[in-house]
Design a protein around this motif. Structure first.
Motif, mmCIF file in Angstrom:
data_model
loop_
_atom_site.group_PDB
_atom_site.id
_atom_site.type_symbol
_atom_site.label_atom_id
_atom_site.label_comp_id
_atom_site.label_asym_id
_atom_site.label_seq_id
_atom_site.Cartn_x
_atom_site.Cartn_y
_atom_site.Cartn_z
ATOM 1 N N CYS A 121 0.871 -1.190 0.000
ATOM 2 C CA CYS A 121 0.000 0.000 0.000
ATOM 3 C C CYS A 121 0.897 1.226 0.000
ATOM 4 C CB CYS A 121 -0.924 0.015 1.218
ATOM 5 S SG CYS A 121 -0.054 -0.098 2.791
ATOM 6 N N ALA A 122 0.326 2.370 -0.289
ATOM 7 C CA ALA A 122 1.149 3.583 -0.322
ATOM 8 C C ALA A 122 1.596 3.969 1.080
ATOM 9 C CB ALA A 122 0.381 4.720 -0.975
ATOM 10 N N THR A 123 0.844 3.541 2.082
ATOM 11 C CA THR A 123 1.278 3.779 3.467
ATOM 12 C C THR A 123 2.636 3.119 3.665
ATOM 13 O OG1 THR A 123 -1.004 3.891 4.217
ATOM 14 C CG2 THR A 123 0.654 3.363 5.888
ATOM 15 N N ASN A 139 -4.920 15.068 -0.542
ATOM 16 C CA ASN A 139 -6.121 14.229 -0.525
ATOM 17 C C ASN A 139 -7.284 14.949 0.153
ATOM 18 O OD1 ASN A 139 -4.146 13.689 1.695
ATOM 19 N ND2 ASN A 139 -5.941 12.733 2.608
ATOM 20 N N ASP A 143 4.804 12.134 -2.081
ATOM 21 C CA ASP A 143 3.651 11.236 -1.999
ATOM 22 C C ASP A 143 2.755 11.607 -3.185
ATOM 23 O OD1 ASP A 143 1.194 10.103 -1.539
ATOM 24 O OD2 ASP A 143 1.062 10.696 0.559
ATOM 25 N N VAL A 163 0.224 9.812 -4.434
ATOM 26 C CA VAL A 163 -0.965 8.953 -4.487
ATOM 27 C C VAL A 163 -2.153 9.618 -5.189
ATOM 28 C CG1 VAL A 163 -2.706 7.808 -3.044
ATOM 29 C CG2 VAL A 163 -0.294 7.543 -2.531
ATOM 30 N N HIS A 198 -5.204 1.652 -5.966
ATOM 31 C CA HIS A 198 -6.660 1.752 -5.782
ATOM 32 C C HIS A 198 -7.216 3.156 -6.010
ATOM 33 C CE1 HIS A 198 -6.866 3.308 -1.484
ATOM 34 N NE2 HIS A 198 -5.610 2.913 -1.530
#
Ligand code: PLP
Length: 361
Positions: A57-59, A135, A162, A164, A187
């Motif tokens: 995951c991006a985390t 985000n 980041d 994302v 995702h």
């Protein structure tokens, strides 16, 4: 998830369920395909050199990028206050562990304040971690300008972005920047959950989070999630960034027009078309979220990972009033939505708002 990605899953989860690290011919073929996929991603990122690691995951990508760049010595680590919790909370943790950390404020449009950033960068800076697109607000940071600051003030620092909310949505050519590490997730672009990437310009400069079998240059040990990686690739292959950008921008404008006619306030930070903040004056965002859920309209209050906590750190940092934060919600748009769906949702949001407002006043 895009329909096309589902088919890819079957191929690599059933027919070709081979471990890429094993020595069978089929395994080697899968391993080759992963290596090709890595090159494919490098091309999509328009990177002139480097490697792409696949993570869960991006985390994880963000944690690996930051923790993998820590060094002993008199170094400083720079974050923005607007980062996603998977970056911001790592910064906070580093602070509590004794590292010297700076959190740079945002301007009123939600972007990193470059004047303030410039003030904290120096030869001591080891890492700068700043997101491409927020985000929370959709604000887009100027990574090229940040790159110039890095080049001038701390050329030896590592620049982590980041990406994302920007990857395959807001064009960014890595070769035009000084970006050393770039996180991105499947995702958010109609691929599966549970797979993400980390672009690494210099793999010798990164340290792994955990030890293991040495997969992916020893930087991310563990058997690769082959079906998900191949689905991620498919999601990127079929995406039309420009067309989606245009369509989603138009959907957002149509949405704004309809909800505004019901008195819902749109606070568009003018960055990514995929994200919009709206304010329900006099009604709590949470009340609206639950009422709308019952009608099949799903909205967000804050980052999904932090939505259960009160308030909104990023909006607070921009100076949005407490009342507005309590009454605000976040709308996410998708390239797969139709005009009719968006307008129907906007009318339902407007009607529910009017109804609740009348009852509470
Ligand atoms: N960074 C940003 C900007 C995000 O929006 C998200 C997810 O919402 C993440 C990181 C974490 O991504 P993942 O869910 O893949 O861990």
């Amino acid at each position: 998830m895009a329909e096309e990605c589902l088919e890819v899953y079957r191929e690599f989860a059933c027919d070709r369920f081979f471990n890429p690290s094993a020595l069978a011919v089929e395994s080697l073929q899968v391993s080759k395909q992963i290596a090709e996929t890595e090159k494919f991603f490098l091309k999509k990122l328009d990177a002139s050199e480097g490697t792409v690691l696949f993570t869960g995951c991006a985390t994880e990508s963000n944690n690996l990028a930051i923790r993998g760049s820590l060094r002993k010595g008199d170094y400083e680590y720079v974050f923005s206050v607007g980062e996603h919790p998977s970056v911001y909370n790592v910064g906070k943790k580093l602070e509590s562990e004794g590292y010297k950390v700076f959190f740079v404020p945002l301007d009123k449009n939600g972007k990193v304040n470059l004047t303030e950033l410039e003030k904290v960068l120096s030869e001591k800076t080891r890492l700068i971690s700043i997101m491409q697109v927020s985000n929370e607000t959709g604000a887009v940071n100027d990574i090229e300008k940040i790159s110039l600051l890095k080049k001038r003030l701390c050329p030896r620092a590592v620049l982590h972005v980041d990406g994302v909310q920007g990857f395959m949505k807001i064009p960014l050519s890595l070769r035009k920047t000084e970006v050393d590490l770039y996180s991105f997730s499947a995702h958010k672009i109609y691929g599966p959950k549970g797979v993400a990437g980390l672009y690494v310009k210099n793999k010798n400069a990164l340290k792994p989070l955990f030890e293991g079998g040495g997969q992916q240059f020893g930087l991310r040990s563990g058997t690769e999630n082959v079906p998900a990686i191949m689905q991620f690739r498919k999601a990127v292959e079929i995406i039309d960034v420009e067309k989606n950008f245009k369509n989603v921008s138009s959907l957002k404008e149509k949405f704004k027009k309809v909800v505004s006619s019901y008195g819902v306030r749109c606070v568009d930070f003018g960055g990514s078309p995929y994200i919009l903040n709206i304010v329900f004056d006099g009604v709590k965002g949470e009340t609206m979220l639950h009422a709308l859920d019952e009608k099949g309209v799903v909205i967000g209050l804050g980052s999904a990972c932090s939505a259960k906590k009160a308030g909104n750190r990023v909006l607070e940092e921009i100076g949005v009033s407490r009342n507005d934060i309590i009454s605000s919600a976040r709308i996410s748009f998708s390239a797969y939505q139709t005009v009719s769906e968006i307008e129907t949702a906007a009318h339902i949001i407007g009607e529910v708002y009017q109804d609740i407002k009348q009852r509470v006043s």
